[in-house]
Motif scaffolding. Structure first.
Motif: not given
Length: 88
Positions: A9-13, A37-45, A47-51, A55-57
């Motif tokens: 789960l890629l999340t943001q604040h 597993s929750e990962i902050d979308l702003a983290s390097p990991e 961003q890599r997973l989103a790209t 994942v656009l948002f």
């Protein structure tokens, strides 16, 4: 026993859809073997997973490392996916 389904789960604040996605996953974890597993979308990991996943948002959801959705998570759609994954 079925192997747990890996959910990333890629999340943001301050993200309402992220909170909603967490609620959906908590409900489904009572019925399916999930490892979330929750990962902050702003983290390097994040961003890599989103790209990689397109994942656009937030929230971005990956099921077994494969892109599933981004934005508001559909519990019905995820339940269908989990049913095919768990019952195969």
């Amino acid at each position: 026993m079925t192997e747990p389904v890996q959910i990333t789960l890629l999340t943001q604040h301050d993200c309402g859809f992220c909170d909603q996605a967490k609620q959906v996953l908590n409900r489904l974890a009572d019925e399916y073997p999930l490892q979330v597993s929750e990962i902050d979308l702003a983290s390097p990991e994040g961003q890599r997973l989103a790209t990689q996943a397109g994942v656009l948002f937030a929230p971005g959801v990956l099921v077994d490392a494969q892109p599933f959705s981004f934005g508001r998570l559909s519990e019905r759609k995820l339940r269908r996916k989990l049913n095919t994954r768990v019952h195969t």
